[in-house]
Write a protein that holds these residues in place. Structure first.
Motif, PDB file in Angstrom:
ATOM      1  N   LEU A   1     -32.822  38.571 -44.123  1.00  0.00           N
ATOM      2  CA  LEU A   1     -33.965  38.491 -43.670  1.00  0.00           C
ATOM      3  C   LEU A   1     -32.745  39.384 -42.647  1.00  0.00           C
ATOM      4  O   LEU A   1     -33.221  39.957 -41.363  1.00  0.00           O
ATOM      5  N   SER A   2     -31.496  39.412 -42.396  1.00  0.00           N
ATOM      6  CA  SER A   2     -30.266  39.111 -41.446  1.00  0.00           C
ATOM      7  C   SER A   2     -29.915  41.629 -42.082  1.00  0.00           C
ATOM      8  O   SER A   2     -29.223  41.997 -41.326  1.00  0.00           O
ATOM      9  N   GLY A   3     -30.765  41.583 -43.077  1.00  0.00           N
ATOM     10  CA  GLY A   3     -30.069  42.735 -43.531  1.00  0.00           C
ATOM     11  C   GLY A   3     -29.756  43.059 -44.570  1.00  0.00           C
ATOM     12  O   GLY A   3     -28.650  44.276 -45.135  1.00  0.00           O
ATOM     13  N   ASP A   4     -28.795  41.376 -46.025  1.00  0.00           N
ATOM     14  CA  ASP A   4     -28.040  41.496 -46.854  1.00  0.00           C
ATOM     15  C   ASP A   4     -29.137  42.209 -47.842  1.00  0.00           C
ATOM     16  O   ASP A   4     -29.030  40.550 -48.932  1.00  0.00           O
ATOM     17  N   PHE A   5     -29.216  43.291 -48.125  1.00  0.00           N
ATOM     18  CA  PHE A   5     -29.612  43.475 -49.459  1.00  0.00           C
ATOM     19  C   PHE A   5     -28.723  43.738 -50.599  1.00  0.00           C
ATOM     20  O   PHE A   5     -29.132  43.147 -51.898  1.00  0.00           O
ATOM     21  N   PHE A   6     -27.936  43.491 -50.209  1.00  0.00           N
ATOM     22  CA  PHE A   6     -26.757  43.348 -51.396  1.00  0.00           C
ATOM     23  C   PHE A   6     -26.648  41.911 -51.933  1.00  0.00           C
ATOM     24  O   PHE A   6     -26.780  41.662 -53.255  1.00  0.00           O
ATOM     25  N   LEU A   7     -27.087  40.739 -50.860  1.00  0.00           N
ATOM     26  CA  LEU A   7     -26.863  39.795 -51.619  1.00  0.00           C
ATOM     27  C   LEU A   7     -28.217  39.336 -52.355  1.00  0.00           C
ATOM     28  O   LEU A   7     -28.825  38.558 -53.064  1.00  0.00           O
ATOM     29  N   GLY A   8     -29.558  40.160 -52.200  1.00  0.00           N
ATOM     30  CA  GLY A   8     -30.354  39.574 -52.569  1.00  0.00           C
ATOM     31  C   GLY A   8     -30.161  40.476 -53.898  1.00  0.00           C
ATOM     32  O   GLY A   8     -31.384  40.428 -54.806  1.00  0.00           O
ATOM     33  N   ALA A   9     -29.618  41.323 -54.039  1.00  0.00           N
ATOM     34  CA  ALA A   9     -29.419  41.698 -55.859  1.00  0.00           C
ATOM     35  C   ALA A   9     -28.696  41.068 -56.386  1.00  0.00           C
ATOM     36  O   ALA A   9     -29.221  40.664 -57.409  1.00  0.00           O
ATOM     37  N   VAL A  10     -27.952  40.702 -56.329  1.00  0.00           N
ATOM     38  CA  VAL A  10     -27.021  39.770 -56.825  1.00  0.00           C
ATOM     39  C   VAL A  10     -28.335  38.342 -56.624  1.00  0.00           C
ATOM     40  O   VAL A  10     -28.278  37.510 -57.879  1.00  0.00           O
ATOM     41  N   VAL A  11     -29.040  37.656 -55.684  1.00  0.00           N
ATOM     42  CA  VAL A  11     -29.843  36.296 -56.411  1.00  0.00           C
ATOM     43  C   VAL A  11     -30.771  37.236 -57.923  1.00  0.00           C
ATOM     44  O   VAL A  11     -31.482  36.428 -58.171  1.00  0.00           O
ATOM     45  N   ALA A  12     -31.252  38.607 -57.978  1.00  0.00           N
ATOM     46  CA  ALA A  12     -31.986  39.048 -58.718  1.00  0.00           C
ATOM     47  C   ALA A  12     -31.559  38.503 -60.100  1.00  0.00           C
ATOM     48  O   ALA A  12     -32.020  38.585 -60.873  1.00  0.00           O
ATOM     49  N   CYS A  13     -30.406  39.309 -59.771  1.00  0.00           N
ATOM     50  CA  CYS A  13     -29.511  39.201 -61.532  1.00  0.00           C
ATOM     51  C   CYS A  13     -29.233  37.918 -61.945  1.00  0.00           C
ATOM     52  O   CYS A  13     -29.285  37.330 -62.806  1.00  0.00           O
ATOM     53  N   THR A  14     -29.414  36.865 -60.958  1.00  0.00           N
ATOM     54  CA  THR A  14     -28.810  34.981 -60.734  1.00  0.00           C
ATOM     55  C   THR A  14     -30.203  34.998 -61.731  1.00  0.00           C
ATOM     56  O   THR A  14     -30.060  34.037 -62.996  1.00  0.00           O
ATOM     57  N   LEU A  15     -31.095  35.755 -61.215  1.00  0.00           N
ATOM     58  CA  LEU A  15     -32.281  34.454 -61.669  1.00  0.00           C
ATOM     59  C   LEU A  15     -32.611  35.325 -62.660  1.00  0.00           C
ATOM     60  O   LEU A  15     -33.142  34.304 -63.903  1.00  0.00           O
ATOM     61  N   THR A  16     -32.234  36.527 -62.764  1.00  0.00           N
ATOM     62  CA  THR A  16     -32.177  37.630 -64.397  1.00  0.00           C
ATOM     63  C   THR A  16     -31.488  36.541 -65.901  1.00  0.00           C
ATOM     64  O   THR A  16     -32.297  36.130 -66.785  1.00  0.00           O
ATOM     65  N   LYS A  17     -30.406  36.092 -65.024  1.00  0.00           N
ATOM     66  CA  LYS A  17     -29.624  35.232 -66.104  1.00  0.00           C
ATOM     67  C   LYS A  17     -30.226  33.507 -66.554  1.00  0.00           C
ATOM     68  O   LYS A  17     -30.498  33.653 -67.585  1.00  0.00           O
ATOM     69  N   LEU A  18     -30.810  33.540 -65.613  1.00  0.00           N
ATOM     70  CA  LEU A  18     -31.326  31.956 -65.916  1.00  0.00           C
ATOM     71  C   LEU A  18     -32.715  31.680 -66.272  1.00  0.00           C
ATOM     72  O   LEU A  18     -32.407  30.806 -67.387  1.00  0.00           O
ATOM     73  N   VAL A  19     -33.185  32.854 -65.856  1.00  0.00           N
ATOM     74  CA  VAL A  19     -34.825  33.179 -67.287  1.00  0.00           C
ATOM     75  C   VAL A  19     -34.331  33.043 -68.550  1.00  0.00           C
ATOM     76  O   VAL A  19     -34.927  32.968 -69.503  1.00  0.00           O
ATOM     77  N   LEU A  20     -33.176  34.375 -68.672  1.00  0.00           N
ATOM     78  CA  LEU A  20     -33.022  34.678 -69.803  1.00  0.00           C
ATOM     79  C   LEU A  20     -32.290  33.426 -70.426  1.00  0.00           C
ATOM     80  O   LEU A  20     -32.609  33.313 -72.062  1.00  0.00           O
TER      81      LEU A  20
END
Length: 950
Positions: free
Chosen positions: A552-571
């Motif tokens: 929420l402070s504007g760090d969308f690069f970290l948001g992309a890392v969260v998305a990639c981590t969740l993708t790996k964990l779901v797979l």
């Protein structure tokens, strides 16, 4: 004309004194006026003025004065005036001062006697000194030590004159007799120094005669003894053994200066283990006993040299060296750790790591402001130990994981990188590390550390419980969804301007980041700062999670890392979870999180929208989870980790190669002489002498005896300055040491005449500075002279040294001959040596220095594609990426353009453009060229012309 000078006084040329004023003051009766007038006269003479009319005035009115200050200034005046004519003969008026000097040497006041004797040490005129010799010798028996010590120096200076041995042939005998009866330490030191320089055999005899009383001698005399030992041992290496025993006995001296010199002398003269161990122990004692940081740094440099040449002995003292970590100075701590890390072995690794762990715990107390930086150094040191000896990793990794939430981002980053490497290289620790990481993840407050920790969670959560715990930890740190409500979005639009002024954490998420290789990537500007609670967060959680706050402070690069981590964990969950219902529920929750991130990025809730790179990455994760293939699954779950393993292997290979390169030693030539010490007689040899002989033989056998330098390399550094047909031949041997350049110029008189006032005149071009000007010389027919010139380098630019040789001949004194010298070009590569640095250090330096020239762009064009087309037409560029492929009607737009015709084959132009609120374009152009891995800053400037503006 340049002359040698023994006195240097600051002179203000703004208000020069007049000779008449000085003369009037000297003729008066006021002592203070005479003192001021003498000072002015001395300063004028030192700055090149000639006042010949003052000499007779000073003889008449100043010489008879009894004031001590006047007499001291009078001797300084007599020291700097010319006492000879152009032919080298003593001026007749100089005889007038001889009687005064004799009276001073017999003066009842010891101060007058002492300063007069000191003045005589600087006189080179035999005609003046000869009548004063009986008075000088009489002062050797004066009651006051101040007079005696200066009398000894006067005797030495007389004896060292060109005709000194004829003037005072019995000087060594007189001084040796004086030395045996003298009690004052300073006088004994001067007497021994005289024998050392003028009669070395007598000095050696005195040393061995009084060897039992040597420990009672003063510090000054002991230092001269060490100088004598070094000189004798260099000339006669066969007698080293008996002198080394003297040095070891001097190690018990109460003077720290003496024991430091003893240690340095031992290392330079002997390679015997006993001697080296004694020197190393001495350095360690000095390291702990001295409070001056400069002394500690110098001692650490000496220990570092010992580590290179005698590592096996230094390994025994590694714990003693590490005691220097008690110093609060970071430079001392850094140098101490660097030395210790190269001395760790399987025997001492446990002790070293235990001490480093204690130091890490100490940094938790807030006593010192630089504890964070010191902790970072300790973490890096423990990391190095764990890589070399993996068995110690288990004892330190859990302690260091407590510092993942450190407010010092660099220290926390080092910890998480260490954990990432250990979890791969130590499979047994994987479960405990993952469990500890998931328990402490919510405490991490830095975006970069969060990103690396998320990668570890995504790659190394393998079991069902670990995968579920990983997903649960991420969800709890993100908080409830959605990230905002419609009402909050409206409020955010109204308060965006005011909040931008108040909030220090709300920054643009589209800052170009510089990677390790110098290329650009897009990242959030909040990546490198520790997280502080943003003012724009209005989530429904009572306690805000770290991931939620950063996003929420504007760090969308970290948001992309969260998305990639969740993708790996779901797979991975699909592989380990038998229940499809649970898998689908988790997949749906992950997709909801990713969609919420996209919705947040494209809303007006935050002042800056999501960047294209992060948006594309999140969309890729959504598509992947919606339709997963086997090839894609393999890439995400296996290939990424395999790449990391390859990177670690490559890093290990480089380190191994460096160790092998350093370990290579030179070998002896087939025809070199080898002495077999087993065949030597051991009669009369102590254990230390025998060790020294053995070590010398081993060094000869292995080729470790270094010569003065390769003759071929010396010849390459000799530069011819004049032609072979010139009357004066000159050549220079150039020695470059760091930022000091020494020119050793050999000048040969090839004529049949004596050359007078021969001077080497040098000048420099570029950032080179001549430290001192060479003096004038008289050169006899067919003789040579060595002239040295020191030059200081003040920047990394190529410089030129040029000049000429000027001289007069005895046949024609009025005419000066000038011979122009060849130029000497000093290249930057002569004083720059190659070095290496880590990726992290390179990235930090790259970010710190401004490598590119930025060209501001102001234009009335409102369409980005039209503007880029205009640039291409104006500069004749070819675009690597088609303009039609560039997306985005507003916000950040970047295109890499190829400027072949303007900036050369290797030039890259990076154009960054933004459309502002008033629909005008603004941005910058970065010009960068890469040649052999070095970033060069180009001075070219692009001018964009268009109707209505440029």
């Amino acid at each position: 004309m340049e002359k040698s000078c023994t006195l240097l006084v600051h002179f203000d040329k703004g208000t020069p004194a007049m000779a008449n004023e000085i003369k009037e003051a000297l003729e008066g009766n006021d002592i203070e006026s005479k003192i001021e007038a003498l000072k002015k006269a001395i300063m004028l003479l030192l700055n090149g003025e000639t006042i010949p009319q003052l000499f007779i005035t000073i003889i008449r009115y100043v010489l008879p004065s009894d004031d001590h200050t006047v007499q001291k200034l009078l001797l300084l005046y007599l020291e700097i005036i010319d006492k000879t004519d152009t032919r080298g003969k003593v001026l007749p008026e100089m005889i007038l001062i001889c009687q005064n000097l004799r009276n001073n040497l017999q003066h009842p006041n010891e101060y007058i006697r002492g300063v007069t004797l000191r003045f005589l040490c600087r006189l080179n005129e035999t005609e003046i000194i000869e009548p004063l010799i009986p008075s000088i010798l009489t002062n050797l028996e004066h009651r006051h030590p101040f007079v005696r010590r200066n009398a000894v120096l006067a005797v030495m200076s007389v004896y060292k004159l060109p005709q000194g041995e004829q003037l005072l042939d019995s000087a060594p005998e007189i001084i040796e007799k004086f030395l045996t009866s003298e009690q004052d330490n300073s006088s004994k030191r001067n007497a021994f120094l005289m024998l050392f320089n003028c009669a070395q055999e007598r000095a050696i005899n005195y040393l061995f005669t009084n060897i039992d009383r040597m420990t009672d001698w003063g510090e000054q005399l002991q230092m001269v003894v060490l100088e004598l030992i070094k000189k004798v041992c260099r000339a006669n290496k066969a007698e080293k053994g008996k002198y080394i025993k003297i040095i070891i006995s001097l190690l018990n001296s109460p003077s720290t200066a003496v024991i430091y010199e003893c240690a340095g002398t031992l290392v330079s003269l002997s390679s015997a283990p006993t001697a080296i161990r004694a020197a190393a122990n001495t350095y360690c004692q000095l390291l702990l006993s001295q409070s001056d940081n400069n002394v500690k740094l110098i001692v650490l440099d000496r220990l570092n040299e010992l580590k290179i040449s005698h590592r096996e002995i230094m390994v025994e003292l590694v714990m003693d060296v590490l005691r220097a970590l008690s110093s609060p100075n970071l430079d001392i701590r850094r140098k101490t750790i660097d030395i210790a890390l190269e001395l760790i072995t399987p025997r001492n690794i446990d002790e070293v790591v235990m001490l480093l762990k204690k130091e890490v715990v100490k940094t938790q107390s807030g006593e010192h402001e630089k504890n964070g930086e010191y902790r970072q150094m300790l973490v890096q040191a423990i990391h190095t130990c764990a890589i070399k000896f993996p068995e110690v990793a288990s004892t330190v990794v859990h302690l260091l994981m407590d510092f993942l939430s450190d407010t010092n981002v660099a220290s926390a980053m080092d910890v998480v990188v260490f954990v990432r490497e250990i979890i791969e290289t130590n499979p047994k620790l994987r479960v405990s590390i993952i469990t500890r990481l998931l328990d402490t993840f919510y405490q991490i407050r830095a975006a970069r550390v969060c990103s690396c920790a998320l990668w570890i969670i995504g790659e190394y959560c393998l079991s069902l419980s670990e995968v579920e715990s990983g997903i649960s930890s991420i969800k709890s740190c993100l908080g409830d969804l959605p990230f905002y409500t419609a009402s909050e979005e409206g409020e955010a639009q109204e308060s965006s301007k005011s909040s931008q002024q108040v909030s220090s954490t709300t920054v643009s998420s589209r800052r170009p980041a510089i990677l390790a290789d110098g290329t650009y990537a897009t990242q959030s500007a909040a990546l490198e700062t520790a997280m502080s609670p943003p003012t724009l967060v209005q989530g429904s959680l009572s306690s805000i999670g770290n991931l939620r706050s950063l996003i929420l402070s504007g760090d969308f690069f970290l948001g992309a890392v969260v998305a990639c981590t969740l993708t790996k964990l779901v797979l991975r969950l699909e592989e380990v979870q038998a229940s499809k219902v649970e898998v689908n529920r988790t997949l749906t929750q992950a997709l909801l999180i990713m969609v919420s991130l996209l919705q947040l990025g494209e809303s007006s809730f935050l002042p800056h929208p999501i960047d294209n790179d992060s948006r594309d990455r999140i969309i890729l994760c959504i598509r992947l989870l919606s339709n997963t293939g086997d090839d894609v699954r393999k890439i995400w779950l296996q290939s990424c980790r395999q790449s990391f393993v390859k990177m670690l292997a490559e890093k290990q290979r480089h380190e191994t190669e460096e160790i092998k390169a350093r370990a290579q030693i030179s070998h002896a030539q087939p025809d070199d002489l080898i002495d077999f010490y087993h065949l030597k007689s051991r009669k009369g040899m102590s254990q230390l002498e025998l060790e020294d002989e053995v070590q010398d033989d081993l060094k000869r056998a292995t080729g470790e005896f270094t010569k003065d330098g390769d003759d071929a390399n010396k010849l390459n550094r000799i530069l011819q300055l004049t032609g072979f047909s010139d009357p004066v031949y000159a050549e220079a041997y150039v020695t470059v040491h760091h930022y000091d350049i020494v020119l050793d110029v050999t000048v040969i008189n090839r004529t049949k005449e004596t050359l007078q006032n021969l001077c080497l005149e040098l000048a420099t071009m570029g950032d080179l500075k001549l430290v001192e000007r060479p003096q004038n010389y008289t050169l006899a027919p067919e003789l040579s002279k060595q002239i040295k010139a020191n030059i200081k380098v003040s920047s990394t630019e190529t410089g030129v040294i040029f000049g000429n040789i000027v001289y007069e001949t005895s046949s024609n004194v009025l005419e000066r001959t000038v011979i122009v010298l060849n130029d000497i070009h000093i290249d930057i590569m002569d004083y720059i040596s190659p070095a290496s640095c880590t990726d992290v250090a390179f990235r930090a330096m790259w970010a710190e220095f401004e490598w590119e020239n930025k060209v501001a762009v102001n234009t009335i064009i409102q369409d980005e594609k039209e503007f880029l087309n205009h640039i291409m037409k104006s500069t004749n560029m070819k675009c690597l990426t088609p303009i039609s492929a560039l997306e985005g009607e507003c916000g950040f737009l970047a295109a890499n353009l190829y400027a072949k015709s303007v900036f050369g084959e290797d030039a890259l132009v990076n154009v960054s453009i933004e459309k502002q609120a008033d629909k005008k374009l603004s941005g910058y152009i970065r010009i960068r060229s890469k040649t052999q891995g070095i970033a060069l800053s180009l001075g070219d400037k692009i001018t964009l012309k268009q109707k209505g503006g440029s």
